[in-house]
Design a protein around this motif. Sequence first.
Motif, PDB file in Angstrom:
ATOM      1  N   GLU A   8       0.607  -1.376   0.164  1.00 51.02           N
ATOM      2  CA  GLU A   8       0.447  -0.129  -0.607  1.00 51.02           C
ATOM      3  C   GLU A   8       0.704   0.897  -0.090  1.00 51.02           C
ATOM      4  OE1 GLU A   8      -3.351  -0.667   2.321  1.00 51.02           O
ATOM      5  OE2 GLU A   8      -3.591   1.654   2.838  1.00 51.02           O
ATOM      6  N   LEU A  53     -10.220  -5.431  -2.173  1.00 49.69           N
ATOM      7  CA  LEU A  53      -9.593  -5.031  -0.575  1.00 49.69           C
ATOM      8  C   LEU A  53      -9.899  -5.988   0.060  1.00 49.69           C
ATOM      9  CD1 LEU A  53      -8.224  -2.470   0.800  1.00 49.69           C
ATOM     10  CD2 LEU A  53     -10.349  -1.467   1.156  1.00 49.69           C
ATOM     11  N   THR A  73     -14.038  -8.659  -1.341  1.00 48.36           N
ATOM     12  CA  THR A  73     -13.282  -9.061  -0.096  1.00 48.36           C
ATOM     13  C   THR A  73     -12.520  -9.722   0.942  1.00 48.36           C
ATOM     14  OG1 THR A  73     -13.547  -7.395   2.166  1.00 48.36           O
ATOM     15  CG2 THR A  73     -14.943  -8.458   1.556  1.00 48.36           C
ATOM     16  N   HIS A 130      -4.213   3.238  10.361  1.00 45.03           N
ATOM     17  CA  HIS A 130      -4.541   1.219  10.673  1.00 45.03           C
ATOM     18  C   HIS A 130      -6.084   1.504  11.292  1.00 45.03           C
ATOM     19  CE1 HIS A 130      -0.313   0.133   9.382  1.00 45.03           C
ATOM     20  NE2 HIS A 130      -0.025   0.277   9.281  1.00 45.03           N
ATOM     21  N   ARG A 141     -10.805   1.712   6.345  1.00 42.66           N
ATOM     22  CA  ARG A 141     -10.720   0.316   5.171  1.00 42.66           C
ATOM     23  C   ARG A 141     -12.808   0.279   4.981  1.00 42.66           C
ATOM     24  NH1 ARG A 141      -6.609  -1.938   4.363  1.00 42.66           N
ATOM     25  NH2 ARG A 141      -7.586  -4.581   3.514  1.00 42.66           N
ATOM     26  N   TYR A 165      -9.954  -6.502  14.525  1.00 42.69           N
ATOM     27  CA  TYR A 165      -9.110  -5.684  13.479  1.00 42.69           C
ATOM     28  C   TYR A 165      -7.818  -5.044  14.212  1.00 42.69           C
ATOM     29  CZ  TYR A 165      -7.908  -2.727   9.491  1.00 42.69           C
ATOM     30  OH  TYR A 165      -7.207  -2.034   7.799  1.00 42.69           O
ATOM     31  N   GLU A 205      -6.269   0.505   0.457  1.00 47.27           N
ATOM     32  CA  GLU A 205      -6.547   2.080   0.580  1.00 47.27           C
ATOM     33  C   GLU A 205      -6.275   2.852  -0.006  1.00 47.27           C
ATOM     34  OE1 GLU A 205      -7.084   2.438   5.033  1.00 47.27           O
ATOM     35  OE2 GLU A 205      -7.246   0.265   5.361  1.00 47.27           O
ATOM     36  N   CYS A 219     -13.595   2.879   2.432  1.00 45.64           N
ATOM     37  CA  CYS A 219     -12.973   2.600   0.779  1.00 45.64           C
ATOM     38  C   CYS A 219     -13.523   1.446   0.080  1.00 45.64           C
ATOM     39  CB  CYS A 219     -11.336   1.972   1.700  1.00 45.64           C
ATOM     40  SG  CYS A 219     -10.492   2.634   1.764  1.00 45.64           S
TER      41      CYS A 219
END
Length: 375
Positions: free
Chosen positions: A107, A159, A200, A179, A184, A169, A140, A187
């Motif tokens: 990323e 993603l 996903t 993060h 996320r 997470y 992202e 996105c």
Amino acid sequence: MNRTENILRRSKLTQEEIVYLLGLQGEEKTLLFEHSARIKEEAVGKRVYFRGLIEFSNICMKNCLYCGIRHDNAAINRYSLQEEEIFAAARFAFENNYGSLVLQSGEVETGNFTRQVEKVLRGINRITGGKLRITLSCGEQDKATYQRWHDCGAHRYLLRIESSNPALYEKLHPRDEFHRFRRRLDCLYSLQEIGYQVGTGVMIGLPFQTVEDLAGDLQFMQQFDIDMVGMGPYLEHAHTPLYAHRDQLLPREERFQLALKMIAVLRILMKDINIAATTAMQAIDKLGREKAIKVGANVIMPNITPGKYRDDYLLYQNKPCTDENAEDCKTCIEARIALADNEIAYGEWGDSAHFTKKGQGTRDKGRSGRSWQTA
Ligand code: 5AD
Ligand code: SF4
Ligand code: FES
């Protein structure tokens, strides 16, 4: 009729019923697998689509605690393929009738990176006359970037949510602004709103993860109305912080079986989506991808990254195919798909049937209605 048979007759399942299915063993587990195999055959047939996978850069700004190419791992060589190398790989996919490509990288969120990807997308479309479907998997980005890439001909995006439980997470990522679970998720919504086919996925068998979490992941995919899924077992990597928790892991074979059950249950819940038989499945079991195809997967991603770079894209250790080249993987996978009694859909795009059925009209109205709550 026993409880398993009773549950398998339905496609709307409660979290508790999904947990029950994920816990099946022995003959009951076989019932589940036979059922999901039947559903796959009815809904998407016994055909497997190829996506040529190009891991075009392992440079990553992030520090996910599980990942071998995280920014702070200084023990690997960083690389970015030259444009010509990417084009050569794309040409291989095109000439071998793969139908689709996946461009994957670590990323990086910079204007420069955005432009480089645009150039690559335009170049591939020029070389192949726009005949290859292109999937991006570059993490992202802001919505404008996703839009620009879509405008350049990328129509699918992968993603992984990694875990749909925000608390889990957080345990898998550094607690900093780079993060964030919420980002996320946003996105994923942006990608859906732009009109991408959205994929996903999650890792299975992570430290701190419960079967309830995994059932929640499947419900997340259903509620989000996802088009494609790639998921596989978590595999520990010695040069990552999460390695410290390896004593909490399920034995590898159990992680693998759990991953197979996740694929089977997902196929029951979402009959017409595309589900990948991931490389991580094969890292545990030599016949892992064949087994995934048997119980419900219908997509496979032969690696077409030039051989000399493959050792440096080790998200996890013992990743298969690092000594092989594109031709080796093609021959190998052809044999594997025949073993699984499926056929390769050469020359087809293999769009997610689920996405196609939804139609453009509903997508423009924002079909998901942002139903997934994080609180
Ligand atoms: N084990 C299994 N999968 C991993 N990924 C990253 N690290 C690991 C690991 N140690 C997966 C993540 C990521 C994808 C590109 O690879 O789910 O989204
Ligand atoms: Fe980077 Fe993706 Fe690995 Fe996270 S999982 S460190 S974003 S490559
Ligand atoms: Fe790469 Fe089998 S898929 S060698």
